[in-house]
Design a protein around this motif. Structure first.
Motif, PDB file in Angstrom:
ATOM      1  N   GLU A  40       0.829  -1.211   0.000  1.00 47.68           N
ATOM      2  CA  GLU A  40       0.000   0.000   0.000  1.00 47.68           C
ATOM      3  C   GLU A  40       0.863   1.260   0.000  1.00 47.68           C
ATOM      4  O   GLU A  40       0.432   2.307  -0.478  1.00 47.68           O
ATOM      5  CB  GLU A  40      -0.907  -0.006   1.230  1.00 47.68           C
ATOM      6  CG  GLU A  40      -1.897  -1.158   1.257  1.00 47.68           C
ATOM      7  CD  GLU A  40      -2.568  -1.283   2.606  1.00 47.68           C
ATOM      8  OE1 GLU A  40      -3.462  -0.457   2.913  1.00 47.68           O
ATOM      9  OE2 GLU A  40      -2.182  -2.197   3.374  1.00 47.68           O
ATOM     10  N   ILE A  41       2.074   1.138   0.545  1.00 44.73           N
ATOM     11  CA  ILE A  41       3.014   2.254   0.604  1.00 44.73           C
ATOM     12  C   ILE A  41       4.367   1.764   0.119  1.00 44.73           C
ATOM     13  O   ILE A  41       4.843   0.706   0.543  1.00 44.73           O
ATOM     14  CB  ILE A  41       3.135   2.807   2.044  1.00 44.73           C
ATOM     15  CG1 ILE A  41       1.810   3.426   2.490  1.00 44.73           C
ATOM     16  CG2 ILE A  41       4.264   3.844   2.140  1.00 44.73           C
ATOM     17  CD1 ILE A  41       1.770   3.820   3.945  1.00 44.73           C
ATOM     18  N   LEU A  42       4.961   2.528  -0.795  1.00 41.27           N
ATOM     19  CA  LEU A  42       6.278   2.185  -1.333  1.00 41.27           C
ATOM     20  C   LEU A  42       7.252   3.292  -0.961  1.00 41.27           C
ATOM     21  O   LEU A  42       7.000   4.466  -1.246  1.00 41.27           O
ATOM     22  CB  LEU A  42       6.207   2.035  -2.856  1.00 41.27           C
ATOM     23  CG  LEU A  42       7.517   1.750  -3.597  1.00 41.27           C
ATOM     24  CD1 LEU A  42       8.068   0.381  -3.197  1.00 41.27           C
ATOM     25  CD2 LEU A  42       7.300   1.825  -5.112  1.00 41.27           C
ATOM     26  N   ILE A  43       8.346   2.925  -0.315  1.00 39.73           N
ATOM     27  CA  ILE A  43       9.406   3.881   0.012  1.00 39.73           C
ATOM     28  C   ILE A  43      10.586   3.584  -0.896  1.00 39.73           C
ATOM     29  O   ILE A  43      11.164   2.500  -0.853  1.00 39.73           O
ATOM     30  CB  ILE A  43       9.821   3.786   1.493  1.00 39.73           C
ATOM     31  CG1 ILE A  43       8.631   4.131   2.405  1.00 39.73           C
ATOM     32  CG2 ILE A  43      10.994   4.727   1.787  1.00 39.73           C
ATOM     33  CD1 ILE A  43       8.918   4.020   3.889  1.00 39.73           C
ATOM     34  N   LEU A  75      -1.614   0.064  -4.063  1.00 38.24           N
ATOM     35  CA  LEU A  75      -0.647   1.121  -3.772  1.00 38.24           C
ATOM     36  C   LEU A  75      -1.322   2.487  -3.716  1.00 38.24           C
ATOM     37  O   LEU A  75      -2.035   2.895  -4.636  1.00 38.24           O
ATOM     38  CB  LEU A  75       0.449   1.125  -4.842  1.00 38.24           C
ATOM     39  CG  LEU A  75       1.655   2.040  -4.602  1.00 38.24           C
ATOM     40  CD1 LEU A  75       2.406   1.626  -3.344  1.00 38.24           C
ATOM     41  CD2 LEU A  75       2.604   1.996  -5.806  1.00 38.24           C
ATOM     42  N   ARG A  76      -1.087   3.208  -2.605  1.00 32.92           N
ATOM     43  CA  ARG A  76      -1.706   4.525  -2.416  1.00 32.92           C
ATOM     44  C   ARG A  76      -0.684   5.642  -2.274  1.00 32.92           C
ATOM     45  O   ARG A  76      -0.989   6.805  -2.513  1.00 32.92           O
ATOM     46  CB  ARG A  76      -2.585   4.511  -1.152  1.00 32.92           C
ATOM     47  CG  ARG A  76      -3.794   3.609  -1.229  1.00 32.92           C
ATOM     48  CD  ARG A  76      -4.637   3.733   0.014  1.00 32.92           C
ATOM     49  NE  ARG A  76      -4.036   3.074   1.155  1.00 32.92           N
ATOM     50  CZ  ARG A  76      -4.302   3.392   2.429  1.00 32.92           C
ATOM     51  NH1 ARG A  76      -5.102   4.404   2.708  1.00 32.92           N
ATOM     52  NH2 ARG A  76      -3.743   2.715   3.408  1.00 32.92           N
ATOM     53  N   LEU A  77       0.530   5.320  -1.861  1.00 30.79           N
ATOM     54  CA  LEU A  77       1.525   6.345  -1.553  1.00 30.79           C
ATOM     55  C   LEU A  77       2.915   5.863  -1.933  1.00 30.79           C
ATOM     56  O   LEU A  77       3.292   4.728  -1.628  1.00 30.79           O
ATOM     57  CB  LEU A  77       1.487   6.673  -0.047  1.00 30.79           C
ATOM     58  CG  LEU A  77       2.579   7.602   0.500  1.00 30.79           C
ATOM     59  CD1 LEU A  77       2.403   9.024  -0.029  1.00 30.79           C
ATOM     60  CD2 LEU A  77       2.576   7.602   2.029  1.00 30.79           C
ATOM     61  N   ILE A  78       3.681   6.737  -2.583  1.00 31.02           N
ATOM     62  CA  ILE A  78       5.114   6.518  -2.804  1.00 31.02           C
ATOM     63  C   ILE A  78       5.851   7.675  -2.164  1.00 31.02           C
ATOM     64  O   ILE A  78       5.559   8.843  -2.446  1.00 31.02           O
ATOM     65  CB  ILE A  78       5.461   6.453  -4.302  1.00 31.02           C
ATOM     66  CG1 ILE A  78       4.751   5.288  -4.990  1.00 31.02           C
ATOM     67  CG2 ILE A  78       6.976   6.326  -4.493  1.00 31.02           C
ATOM     68  CD1 ILE A  78       4.960   5.239  -6.497  1.00 31.02           C
ATOM     69  N   VAL A  79       6.789   7.357  -1.289  1.00 30.06           N
ATOM     70  CA  VAL A  79       7.642   8.378  -0.684  1.00 30.06           C
ATOM     71  C   VAL A  79       9.075   8.091  -1.089  1.00 30.06           C
ATOM     72  O   VAL A  79       9.593   6.998  -0.840  1.00 30.06           O
ATOM     73  CB  VAL A  79       7.524   8.403   0.852  1.00 30.06           C
ATOM     74  CG1 VAL A  79       8.415   9.507   1.425  1.00 30.06           C
ATOM     75  CG2 VAL A  79       6.087   8.616   1.288  1.00 30.06           C
ATOM     76  N   HIS A  80       9.697   9.075  -1.727  1.00 31.02           N
ATOM     77  CA  HIS A  80      11.089   8.923  -2.175  1.00 31.02           C
ATOM     78  C   HIS A  80      12.006   9.454  -1.085  1.00 31.02           C
ATOM     79  O   HIS A  80      12.039  10.659  -0.823  1.00 31.02           O
ATOM     80  CB  HIS A  80      11.291   9.685  -3.484  1.00 31.02           C
ATOM     81  CG  HIS A  80      12.594   9.417  -4.156  1.00 31.02           C
ATOM     82  ND1 HIS A  80      13.078   8.145  -4.397  1.00 31.02           N
ATOM     83  CD2 HIS A  80      13.543  10.267  -4.657  1.00 31.02           C
ATOM     84  CE1 HIS A  80      14.242   8.223  -5.010  1.00 31.02           C
ATOM     85  NE2 HIS A  80      14.553   9.485  -5.169  1.00 31.02           N
ATOM     86  N   ALA A  81      12.740   8.558  -0.439  1.00 29.14           N
ATOM     87  CA  ALA A  81      13.627   8.938   0.661  1.00 29.14           C
ATOM     88  C   ALA A  81      14.966   9.407   0.098  1.00 29.14           C
ATOM     89  O   ALA A  81      16.035   8.901   0.432  1.00 29.14           O
ATOM     90  CB  ALA A  81      13.828   7.764   1.614  1.00 29.14           C
ATOM     91  N   PHE A 117       1.173   9.442 -11.157  1.00 32.92           N
ATOM     92  CA  PHE A 117       0.321  10.565 -10.777  1.00 32.92           C
ATOM     93  C   PHE A 117      -1.071  10.408 -11.390  1.00 32.92           C
ATOM     94  O   PHE A 117      -2.088  10.658 -10.724  1.00 32.92           O
ATOM     95  CB  PHE A 117       0.940  11.885 -11.232  1.00 32.92           C
ATOM     96  CG  PHE A 117       2.253  12.201 -10.593  1.00 32.92           C
ATOM     97  CD1 PHE A 117       2.315  12.863  -9.368  1.00 32.92           C
ATOM     98  CD2 PHE A 117       3.453  11.853 -11.209  1.00 32.92           C
ATOM     99  CE1 PHE A 117       3.529  13.163  -8.775  1.00 32.92           C
ATOM    100  CE2 PHE A 117       4.670  12.154 -10.623  1.00 32.92           C
ATOM    101  CZ  PHE A 117       4.708  12.808  -9.398  1.00 32.92           C
ATOM    102  N   GLU A 118      -1.101   9.993 -12.646  1.00 29.51           N
ATOM    103  CA  GLU A 118      -2.377   9.848 -13.352  1.00 29.51           C
ATOM    104  C   GLU A 118      -3.241   8.760 -12.735  1.00 29.51           C
ATOM    105  O   GLU A 118      -4.476   8.813 -12.825  1.00 29.51           O
ATOM    106  CB  GLU A 118      -2.110   9.561 -14.832  1.00 29.51           C
ATOM    107  CG  GLU A 118      -1.485  10.755 -15.548  1.00 29.51           C
ATOM    108  CD  GLU A 118      -0.775  10.390 -16.840  1.00 29.51           C
ATOM    109  OE1 GLU A 118      -0.847   9.207 -17.234  1.00 29.51           O
ATOM    110  OE2 GLU A 118      -0.138  11.278 -17.444  1.00 29.51           O
ATOM    111  N   ALA A 119      -2.611   7.781 -12.078  1.00 30.52           N
ATOM    112  CA  ALA A 119      -3.356   6.711 -11.405  1.00 30.52           C
ATOM    113  C   ALA A 119      -3.879   7.140 -10.036  1.00 30.52           C
ATOM    114  O   ALA A 119      -4.562   6.365  -9.362  1.00 30.52           O
ATOM    115  CB  ALA A 119      -2.469   5.477 -11.262  1.00 30.52           C
TER     116      ALA A 119
END
Length: 336
Positions: free
Chosen positions: A55-58, A77-83, A96-98
């Motif tokens: 659901e979340i990809l880092i 998948l609802r959130l991607i955070v780029h660390a 973004f379009e999804a």
């Protein structure tokens, strides 16, 4: 509140210290870490199995490109955070379009870059590198003593900031306690906004003419490629210093090397184009160049800020609070 399934994707050798044990424990208190071993590919069986649940990809440095078919593979998948810093070259527009929310930790990476730049400005003002070279070469002070009478030092000097980016603004903030005059070039800001930052808005040519030290903080865009060209380099004062901790492509490198060979100006260069100069490049040999291997950004223990900021964003997302560093598709054109 259910605990979300969290997945990591980054190159372990490039992201050591980003997610130390204490940050992983905190992440584990927010959600279920599907696998502590980060993905390095999205097309193998392990990746497909884990993505189907995530659901979340880092992501982080060295992450595989988040390709257009990810929304179909990772339907939850609802959130991607780029660390890390920029998401350019990492996140495809289709994400973004999804409707998948994207955030990043570029603000955390800005901190060490601004600190490095502050140190470079102070050392440049003191002509510290030239003092060092003469002192080491002569092993006496016959030539360094007379230099102290020159119009150098950091009192009343003029610093030109090119780009009011997140890093540029942090540098301006760090310079406030010092006795500098600050010039700012940024076509996106008006004079009132520049004044509110404690700077004087000028055009780029005027900045290059007036500044004792020029520090680059503009994004890498088609419009900024080689913005520092032969003409603008020729405007710099004798003895001025150019600092580049942004992107190598901002500078016409051939023109810069030609100017540096005259010995008329100095440079502190952390980024080049290409990223690693050819072995025969005179960048390595010029005494008026302080060359570093792209280290201004987060290295070593500084990388923990990236992980902390990423986990902060995950926590905000899960508690329904606005994200501090969300990226929208419309932003991509103007960010670094």
């Amino acid at each position: 509140m259910s605990r979300p399934a969290i997945l990591l994707a980054m190159e372990p050798s490039r992201t050591e210290h980003v997610l130390p044990d204490e940050i992983l424990r905190r992440l584990g208190s927010i959600g279920r870490l599907l696998d502590s071993k980060p993905l390095q590919h999205f097309d193998d069986e392990r990746a497909k199995r884990l993505l189907a649940e995530a659901e979340i990809l880092i992501t982080g440095w060295g992450a595989p490109y988040v390709v257009p078919d990810i929304p179909a593979t990772a339907k939850r998948l609802r959130l991607i955070v780029h660390a890390a810093g920029t998401v350019k070259g990492i996140i495809d527009d289709s994400i973004f379009e999804a409707g998948i929310v994207v955030s990043h930790a570029a603000e955390a990476n800005a901190v060490p870059v601004a600190e490095f730049t502050l140190a470079a400005i102070i050392f440049a003002g003191k002509r510290a590198f030239r003092f060092r070279d003469l002192y080491v070469a002569d092993r006496n002070r016959d030539r360094t003593h007379p230099m102290q009478r020159e119009a150098i030092g950091n009192y009343g000097r003029t610093v030109g900031i090119v780009g009011a980016s997140r890093i540029g603004r942090r540098v301006i903030e760090l310079l406030r306690p010092f006795d500098y005059r600050l010039l700012l070039f940024d076509p996106m800001l008006d004079a009132a906004e520049a004044t509110a930052l404690g700077t004087e808005k000028v055009d780029l040519d005027e900045l290059m003419r007036r500044a004792d030290i020029v520090s680059l903080h503009a994004p890498s865009l088609a419009s900024t490629r080689h913005m520092i060209d032969a003409g603008r380099l020729s405007l710099m004062k004798d003895g001025a210093t150019l600092i580049n901790t942004a992107r190598g492509i901002l500078v016409d490198e051939a023109a810069l090397l030609s100017e540096l060979k005259t010995g008329r100006i100095d440079a502190v260069i952390d980024v080049t184009d290409p990223e690693i100069p050819q072995p025969g490049s005179v960048f390595y040999d010029l005494r008026n160049v302080f060359l570093t291997p792209h280290i201004a950004g987060a290295i070593g223990l500084e990388r923990a800020r990236l992980g902390e900021m990423a986990v902060d964003e995950v926590e905000r997302f899960m508690t329904g609070r606005p994200l501090l560093y969300q990226i929208h598709q419309a932003n991509l054109e103007n960010i670094a």
